[in-house]
Design an enzyme around this catalytic site. Structure first.
Site, PDB file in Angstrom:
ATOM      1  N   ASP A 155      36.432  41.647  47.915  1.00  0.00           N
ATOM      2  CA  ASP A 155      36.587  42.960  47.325  1.00  0.00           C
ATOM      3  C   ASP A 155      35.377  43.827  47.734  1.00  0.00           C
ATOM      4  OD1 ASP A 155      38.642  42.509  45.217  1.00  0.00           O
ATOM      5  OD2 ASP A 155      37.382  40.671  44.886  1.00  0.00           O
TER       6      ASP A 155
ATOM      7  N   GLY B 281      32.384  38.272  45.601  1.00  0.00           N
ATOM      8  CA  GLY B 281      32.846  38.114  46.749  1.00  0.00           C
ATOM      9  C   GLY B 281      33.131  39.337  47.766  1.00  0.00           C
TER      10      GLY B 281
ATOM     11  N   LEU C 299      40.777  30.339  38.360  1.00  0.00           N
ATOM     12  CA  LEU C 299      39.886  30.185  39.370  1.00  0.00           C
ATOM     13  C   LEU C 299      40.364  29.283  40.724  1.00  0.00           C
ATOM     14  CD1 LEU C 299      36.791  29.156  37.137  1.00  0.00           C
ATOM     15  CD2 LEU C 299      37.520  31.522  37.865  1.00  0.00           C
ATOM     16  N   HIS C 300      39.844  29.911  41.806  1.00  0.00           N
ATOM     17  CA  HIS C 300      40.081  29.302  42.943  1.00  0.00           C
ATOM     18  C   HIS C 300      38.872  28.968  43.917  1.00  0.00           C
ATOM     19  CE1 HIS C 300      39.608  33.155  44.709  1.00  0.00           C
ATOM     20  NE2 HIS C 300      40.665  33.533  43.913  1.00  0.00           N
ATOM     21  N   GLU C 301      38.984  28.304  45.032  1.00  0.00           N
ATOM     22  CA  GLU C 301      37.693  27.997  45.732  1.00  0.00           C
ATOM     23  C   GLU C 301      36.722  29.282  45.986  1.00  0.00           C
ATOM     24  OE1 GLU C 301      35.910  25.464  47.245  1.00  0.00           O
ATOM     25  OE2 GLU C 301      37.090  24.243  45.707  1.00  0.00           O
TER      26      GLU C 301
ATOM     27  N   HIS D  49      36.321  31.775  43.892  1.00  0.00           N
ATOM     28  CA  HIS D  49      35.078  31.952  42.661  1.00  0.00           C
ATOM     29  C   HIS D  49      34.057  30.716  42.787  1.00  0.00           C
ATOM     30  CE1 HIS D  49      39.068  33.672  40.995  1.00  0.00           C
ATOM     31  NE2 HIS D  49      38.499  34.679  40.855  1.00  0.00           N
TER      32      HIS D  49
ATOM     33  N   SER E  80      43.986  35.061  42.963  1.00  0.00           N
ATOM     34  CA  SER E  80      44.598  34.558  41.965  1.00  0.00           C
ATOM     35  C   SER E  80      45.931  35.199  41.997  1.00  0.00           C
ATOM     36  CB  SER E  80      43.897  35.129  40.416  1.00  0.00           C
ATOM     37  OG  SER E  80      42.406  35.053  40.608  1.00  0.00           O
TER      38      SER E  80
END
Ligand code: AMP
Length: 280
Positions: free
Chosen positions: A150, A147, A33-35, A37, A186
């Site tokens: 995509d 998001g 996970l990153h910001e 997500h 990711s």
């Protein structure tokens, strides 16, 4: 936050929350996970009584030559981040639980998946719609968060939900970017040294488009050729596609239609394939 490994157990938990009249928000992810997500989780937390997040690297949406085996994973770290954001349940199923021996039922959105990413990755969206339909059946959400990173996935899933009367509200969230403009992903972990520097070319090309459109340019071939020029300034970048499409049906546009235009591109930097887009 509770971690649920079993689909039947997750299903009963969702049923209970429905019985209790709780509004369920759901964020499906492949983890690491990153910001980007976390922005979805935060919105889900604001909008709903209970927040379910799933982490599942879905083999069905990877082609045999793609990066399923080396896709980055880090459950411990993801767990910490999700706790911090106030997620209530993390659904973390195994491949065997999601696709037991003999699995043979698929969900397919036809036309929208034949263009853009679908051209380069012909089996990808069938994997996405199938897994998301299963995850929706298991978690029974009222609202699900995706998001705009995509973009085609978001458009395809909205179509699936409408066509199959799933009764779930699909919420599209803005792209979260690194300081230099690279869209968070990711897969950015694969970018090493100079590759990471040159990965900014997708954003630079989109910024160029933004400027051109703001200046009144509406001719798609002129815009695409300017985008190409920007990317050609980055020697490690190899363009897969640059495309301008109508958001409502993903047909190709010759002129920009304000409020209904998706400009998207896929670029290889070394062995890493990156996508990015802007909505106009
Ligand atoms: P993934 O784990 O790549 O399947 O992504 C899970 C969800 O996070 C999808 O709905 C993605 O579109 C969304 N997402 C990924 N990267 C970003 C980003 N940079 N900004 C916003 N949403 C993102």
């Amino acid at each position: 936050m509770r971690i649920i490994y079993d689909a039947n157990e997750m299903h009963s938990i969702a049923d209970k929350h429905r019985e209790w009249r709780k509004i369920i928000g759901f964020v499906p992810t492949m983890g690491y996970l990153h910001e980007g997500h976390l922005s979805l989780v935060r919105q889900a937390r604001r909008d709903n009584d209970v927040v379910f997040v799933s982490i599942f690297v879905n083999p069905l949406q990877f082609a045999p030559n793609e990066d399923f085996d080396r896709y980055p994973r880090n459950l411990k770290r993801d767990e910490e981040l999700l706790k911090r954001e106030g997620a209530d349940f993390l659904f973390y199923p195994s491949v065997e639980d999601m696709y037991p021996e003999g699995f043979q039922t698929y969900v397919e959105v036809e036309k929208l998946t034949k263009v853009l990413e679908g051209k380069s990755r012909p089996t990808h969206f069938r994997g996405v719609t199938t897994v998301v339909a299963k995850l929706f059946n298991i978690t029974k959400p009222h609202k699900a968060y995706f998001g705009k990173k995509d973009a085609q996935q978001l458009i395809v899933l909205k179509k699936m939900v409408r066509d199959l009367n799933m009764g779930i509200e699909i919420i599209g969230m803005p792209i979260v970017r690194e300081e230099d403009g690279l869209a968070m992903s990711s897969r950015n972990k694969y970018l090493k040294g100079e590759e990471r520097n040159q990965a900014v070319c997708l954003f630079k090309a989109l910024k160029k488009t933004e400027e051109l459109i703001a200046g009144g340019e509406d001719d798609v071939s002129a815009i695409v050729s300017e985008m190409r020029k920007v990317i050609e300034g980055y020697p490690l970048a190899e363009i897969d596609y640059i495309s301008v499409n109508r958001i409502s049906d993903l047909s190709e546009l010759e002129r920009i239609e304000k409020g209904n235009t998706l400009v998207s591109l896929a670029v290889r930097i070394g062995n890493t394939r990156l996508i990015d887009n802007m909505w106009f």
